[in-house]
Design a protein around this motif. Sequence first.
Motif, PDB file in Angstrom:
ATOM      1  N   GLN A  39      -0.309   8.648   4.563  1.00 45.58           N
ATOM      2  CA  GLN A  39      -0.916   7.323   4.794  1.00 45.58           C
ATOM      3  C   GLN A  39      -0.627   6.323   3.679  1.00 45.58           C
ATOM      4  OE1 GLN A  39      -5.051   8.178   5.268  1.00 45.58           O
ATOM      5  NE2 GLN A  39      -4.816   8.865   7.379  1.00 45.58           N
ATOM      6  N   ALA A  40       0.206   6.734   2.712  1.00 43.76           N
ATOM      7  CA  ALA A  40       0.388   5.892   1.513  1.00 43.76           C
ATOM      8  C   ALA A  40       0.736   4.443   1.869  1.00 43.76           C
ATOM      9  CB  ALA A  40       1.445   6.486   0.605  1.00 43.76           C
ATOM     10  N   ALA A  41       1.681   4.260   2.754  1.00 44.46           N
ATOM     11  CA  ALA A  41       2.099   2.884   3.074  1.00 44.46           C
ATOM     12  C   ALA A  41       0.959   2.118   3.745  1.00 44.46           C
ATOM     13  CB  ALA A  41       3.332   2.908   3.967  1.00 44.46           C
ATOM     14  N   ASP A  42       0.223   2.796   4.646  1.00 48.48           N
ATOM     15  CA  ASP A  42      -0.901   2.126   5.322  1.00 48.48           C
ATOM     16  C   ASP A  42      -1.989   1.746   4.324  1.00 48.48           C
ATOM     17  OD1 ASP A  42       0.336   2.406   7.691  1.00 48.48           O
ATOM     18  OD2 ASP A  42      -0.765   4.220   8.308  1.00 48.48           O
ATOM     19  N   ILE A  43      -2.243   2.662   3.393  1.00 43.66           N
ATOM     20  CA  ILE A  43      -3.298   2.398   2.398  1.00 43.66           C
ATOM     21  C   ILE A  43      -2.917   1.190   1.556  1.00 43.66           C
ATOM     22  CG2 ILE A  43      -4.364   3.309   0.286  1.00 43.66           C
ATOM     23  CD1 ILE A  43      -4.090   6.124   1.734  1.00 43.66           C
ATOM     24  N   MET A  44      -1.655   1.112   1.205  1.00 48.99           N
ATOM     25  CA  MET A  44      -1.222  -0.015   0.387  1.00 48.99           C
ATOM     26  C   MET A  44      -1.274  -1.323   1.179  1.00 48.99           C
ATOM     27  SD  MET A  44      -1.081   1.153  -2.476  1.00 48.99           S
ATOM     28  CE  MET A  44      -0.912   2.682  -3.378  1.00 48.99           C
ATOM     29  N   ARG A  45      -1.009  -1.231   2.477  1.00 48.97           N
ATOM     30  CA  ARG A  45      -1.139  -2.439   3.312  1.00 48.97           C
ATOM     31  C   ARG A  45      -2.611  -2.868   3.355  1.00 48.97           C
ATOM     32  NH1 ARG A  45       3.289  -0.899   6.049  1.00 48.97           N
ATOM     33  NH2 ARG A  45       2.239   0.692   7.274  1.00 48.97           N
ATOM     34  N   LEU A  46      -3.476  -1.858   3.481  1.00 48.84           N
ATOM     35  CA  LEU A  46      -4.905  -2.153   3.533  1.00 48.84           C
ATOM     36  C   LEU A  46      -5.371  -2.781   2.223  1.00 48.84           C
ATOM     37  CD1 LEU A  46      -7.750  -1.758   4.853  1.00 48.84           C
ATOM     38  CD2 LEU A  46      -7.826   0.462   3.708  1.00 48.84           C
ATOM     39  N   THR A  47      -5.025  -2.161   1.092  1.00 48.72           N
ATOM     40  CA  THR A  47      -5.488  -2.700  -0.195  1.00 48.72           C
ATOM     41  C   THR A  47      -4.844  -4.057  -0.483  1.00 48.72           C
ATOM     42  OG1 THR A  47      -3.816  -1.345  -1.295  1.00 48.72           O
ATOM     43  CG2 THR A  47      -6.057  -0.495  -1.299  1.00 48.72           C
ATOM     44  N   GLY A  48      -3.740  -4.326   0.176  1.00 44.79           N
ATOM     45  CA  GLY A  48      -3.132  -5.653   0.038  1.00 44.79           C
ATOM     46  C   GLY A  48      -3.887  -6.708   0.828  1.00 44.79           C
ATOM     47  N   SER A  49      -4.735  -6.275   1.731  1.00 48.59           N
ATOM     48  CA  SER A  49      -5.417  -7.255   2.584  1.00 48.59           C
ATOM     49  C   SER A  49      -6.867  -7.489   2.172  1.00 48.59           C
ATOM     50  CB  SER A  49      -5.385  -6.770   4.040  1.00 48.59           C
ATOM     51  OG  SER A  49      -6.233  -5.642   4.179  1.00 48.59           O
ATOM     52  N   ARG A  63     -10.236  -8.179  -0.347  1.00 51.99           N
ATOM     53  CA  ARG A  63     -10.528  -9.236  -1.319  1.00 51.99           C
ATOM     54  C   ARG A  63     -10.122  -8.842  -2.748  1.00 51.99           C
ATOM     55  NH1 ARG A  63     -14.079 -13.601  -1.251  1.00 51.99           N
ATOM     56  NH2 ARG A  63     -14.669 -14.272  -3.333  1.00 51.99           N
ATOM     57  N   SER A  64     -10.440  -7.615  -3.133  1.00 57.63           N
ATOM     58  CA  SER A  64     -10.193  -7.212  -4.522  1.00 57.63           C
ATOM     59  C   SER A  64      -9.271  -6.004  -4.614  1.00 57.63           C
ATOM     60  CB  SER A  64     -11.521  -6.901  -5.218  1.00 57.63           C
ATOM     61  OG  SER A  64     -12.385  -7.996  -5.133  1.00 57.63           O
ATOM     62  N   CYS A  65      -8.495  -5.790  -3.566  1.00 59.31           N
ATOM     63  CA  CYS A  65      -7.511  -4.695  -3.523  1.00 59.31           C
ATOM     64  C   CYS A  65      -8.133  -3.306  -3.542  1.00 59.31           C
ATOM     65  CB  CYS A  65      -6.494  -4.810  -4.658  1.00 59.31           C
ATOM     66  SG  CYS A  65      -5.496  -6.291  -4.574  1.00 59.31           S
ATOM     67  N   PHE A  66      -9.398  -3.211  -3.211  1.00 61.78           N
ATOM     68  CA  PHE A  66     -10.008  -1.899  -3.014  1.00 61.78           C
ATOM     69  C   PHE A  66      -9.763  -1.457  -1.573  1.00 61.78           C
ATOM     70  CE2 PHE A  66     -13.023  -3.325  -6.461  1.00 61.78           C
ATOM     71  CZ  PHE A  66     -12.636  -2.367  -7.375  1.00 61.78           C
ATOM     72  N   VAL A  67     -10.051  -0.173  -1.293  1.00 61.22           N
ATOM     73  CA  VAL A  67      -9.872   0.271   0.090  1.00 61.22           C
ATOM     74  C   VAL A  67     -10.969  -0.283   1.002  1.00 61.22           C
ATOM     75  CG1 VAL A  67      -8.508   2.360  -0.263  1.00 61.22           C
ATOM     76  CG2 VAL A  67     -10.975   2.482  -0.523  1.00 61.22           C
ATOM     77  N   HIS A  87      -7.349  -3.176 -10.458  1.00 55.70           N
ATOM     78  CA  HIS A  87      -6.408  -3.948 -11.291  1.00 55.70           C
ATOM     79  C   HIS A  87      -4.922  -3.669 -11.064  1.00 55.70           C
ATOM     80  CE1 HIS A  87      -9.608  -5.206 -14.464  1.00 55.70           C
ATOM     81  NE2 HIS A  87      -9.891  -5.581 -13.251  1.00 55.70           N
ATOM     82  N   PRO A  88      -4.468  -2.416 -11.130  1.00 54.41           N
ATOM     83  CA  PRO A  88      -3.020  -2.223 -11.000  1.00 54.41           C
ATOM     84  C   PRO A  88      -2.481  -2.686  -9.658  1.00 54.41           C
ATOM     85  CG  PRO A  88      -4.087  -0.204 -11.699  1.00 54.41           C
ATOM     86  CD  PRO A  88      -5.169  -1.158 -11.345  1.00 54.41           C
ATOM     87  N   ARG A  89      -3.339  -2.579  -8.650  1.00 49.63           N
ATOM     88  CA  ARG A  89      -2.905  -3.015  -7.317  1.00 49.63           C
ATOM     89  C   ARG A  89      -2.798  -4.545  -7.283  1.00 49.63           C
ATOM     90  NH1 ARG A  89       0.068  -3.086  -3.744  1.00 49.63           N
ATOM     91  NH2 ARG A  89      -0.470  -3.040  -1.542  1.00 49.63           N
ATOM     92  N   CYS A  90      -3.781  -5.238  -7.908  1.00 48.08           N
ATOM     93  CA  CYS A  90      -3.700  -6.708  -7.986  1.00 48.08           C
ATOM     94  C   CYS A  90      -2.445  -7.092  -8.770  1.00 48.08           C
ATOM     95  CB  CYS A  90      -4.894  -7.299  -8.729  1.00 48.08           C
ATOM     96  SG  CYS A  90      -6.488  -6.958  -8.005  1.00 48.08           S
ATOM     97  N   GLY A 124     -11.713 -14.794  -6.588  1.00 45.15           N
ATOM     98  CA  GLY A 124     -11.446 -15.181  -5.192  1.00 45.15           C
ATOM     99  C   GLY A 124     -10.618 -14.096  -4.516  1.00 45.15           C
ATOM    100  N   PRO A 125     -10.311 -14.291  -3.238  1.00 45.73           N
ATOM    101  CA  PRO A 125      -9.547 -13.263  -2.521  1.00 45.73           C
ATOM    102  C   PRO A 125      -8.143 -13.104  -3.098  1.00 45.73           C
ATOM    103  CG  PRO A 125     -10.473 -14.904  -1.012  1.00 45.73           C
ATOM    104  CD  PRO A 125     -10.683 -15.425  -2.389  1.00 45.73           C
ATOM    105  N   GLN A 126      -7.737 -11.877  -3.282  1.00 49.81           N
ATOM    106  CA  GLN A 126      -6.389 -11.620  -3.801  1.00 49.81           C
ATOM    107  C   GLN A 126      -5.305 -12.118  -2.824  1.00 49.81           C
ATOM    108  OE1 GLN A 126      -5.052 -10.364  -6.807  1.00 49.81           O
ATOM    109  NE2 GLN A 126      -7.082 -10.772  -7.613  1.00 49.81           N
TER     110      GLN A 126
END
Length: 548
Positions: free
Chosen positions: A235-245, A247-251, A438-441, A511-513
Amino acid sequence: MTGRSDNVHDVIIIGAGANGINQLHRIRQAGFVVVALEAGAGVGGAWYWNRYPGARLDSECYSYAYTPEFSAEVSTLWEWEEEFADQPTLEAYFNFVIDRLDLRRSIVFNSRVVSARWDEPTRTWRITTEDGATYESRHVVAATGILSVPFVPDYPGIQDFGGTILHTANWPAEGIDLAGRRVIVIGVGSTGIQVIQTIASKVEHLTVLQRTPNWATPLNNYRYSEERKAEVKAQAADIMRLTGSTRSCFVRDRRSESTWDVTDEERMAILQDLYAAPGLSLYSGGFDDLLTDAAANREVTNFLSAKIAERVHDPETARKLTPHHPFATKRPPMETGYYEVYNRPNVSLVHLPEEPIVRFVENGVETTEGFYEADMIVVATGFDAITGSFLHLGVEGTDGVTLRDWWEDGPRTYLGVFAHHFPNLFILGGPQGVNGNHPRCADFASDWIARAITRLRETGVSRIEVSDEFEDEWIEYCNSFVAGTLLEDAVAWQWGSNIPGKKRRYMLYIGPQPTFRLKLEEVLASDFGGFDVEEERASSRETDHARA
Ligand code: NA7
């Protein structure tokens, strides 16, 4: 200027923590000659320095890790063993990453930057490290982290203490044998809580000196089964898409409903579910009005107060451990059996507001009400957060203006990346840029910086600088997310409140990432519209060096 350096690069990255490594890989892939200067003897940044007992991540590993887009190889080969990895695992991970991506040869270790000066005639940054080495480059990326300058309060008599005294960020790699020791821990932030819950059963006696109790919630860590490991990878790619969407890049994202949209029973059930869920769920997945409606926030703090009262046997101790500030106006720490520690006979809690420290003496600490003996003191009092590490770099820009002067009243950036007076300097993962995971942001900003520097090269731009009007605009925009929220009255490192004399300014963009990323993209789409941009002048650069 005299004394050109032999160490000439296109780009210098300062720091080889999670963000510096990210930037190094991306910049090298873009074909630049690059070096990363790292103060430590190894990589990992926060995960290199913070070796204290119990140091552990509280974002889910798979959301904190590098994305498959960053490196499919790393993403496929590395295997997480549990939801929230400990420090040794994270340090191993960052070493694994730099070795797989062959980044080690581009990092100079034990190289603490003490000065970075902009040389206008050559459009070059000139950098000096503590050991006297010099480097120069057209562009610099400062990736020194927001929690990397340890803060030790200036207690009277601190030098008189005869035992071991250690800030948690300076814990020795070989560890410390705590058996039979009488230990004092000062500070109950995320770090202090991890230390306390880990060492309580190992030491002879533990005394906790607490200034402000915090709303700690269960980490709910768990080890992965083989199935779960496979699932996380798949699910790595899906999780990263989710954290990209989010507000604060959390799941998780805040719920769309308010506290008052549900019945009392439903609310209790939701809070209970979030309390039982992993990591920061109660914060990142709470009700929409968590930080805007004091009464809504009180629903959470009443819920948590009851938990503390249930878990701590002595009512007086439970009272001292119960905070008074709204939930999440200080960064909530994660705990595993923390409250139960205070039921142990070898643990005492000292509530400093009721008995302040008078002085340190040879064998312990005196307060207004008593004396606490110790042969070791663990200082878990946090960091000169957000701006501290950037101000320590000795940055001097145009007209002799230093970053320390320019940020005297608080950080000034545009999009968390640029600062007026500091041409060709890119800030990664610093003030007014990151928040949350943070690292995801910073991953998005790192990708963007690599593309921005590539564009500047392609278009022959030698110098780029942002105006102070742009900074004012961004500061106002950042502040607009804090205005009218419960954060306005917070006493927290995000405001600089923990450092005596530091100006009170909210230093993060909350604010939203996704919005933040759109704004970065607009800068590229407009080809740095509104920036002060200068093209290469044939004579301006004395040395034209090879591309990678
Ligand atoms: P924090 O969260 O800044 O916590 C520091 C703790 O030390 C906190 O309890 C402070 O109390 C306490 N402190 C600070 N100065 C003093 C003095 N002078 N006397 C007594 N106690 C003091 O740092 P951490 O390292 O725990 O965590 C930093 C971040 O790392 C964390 O937020 C996560 O994002 C990861 P205070 O609350 O200021 O009264």
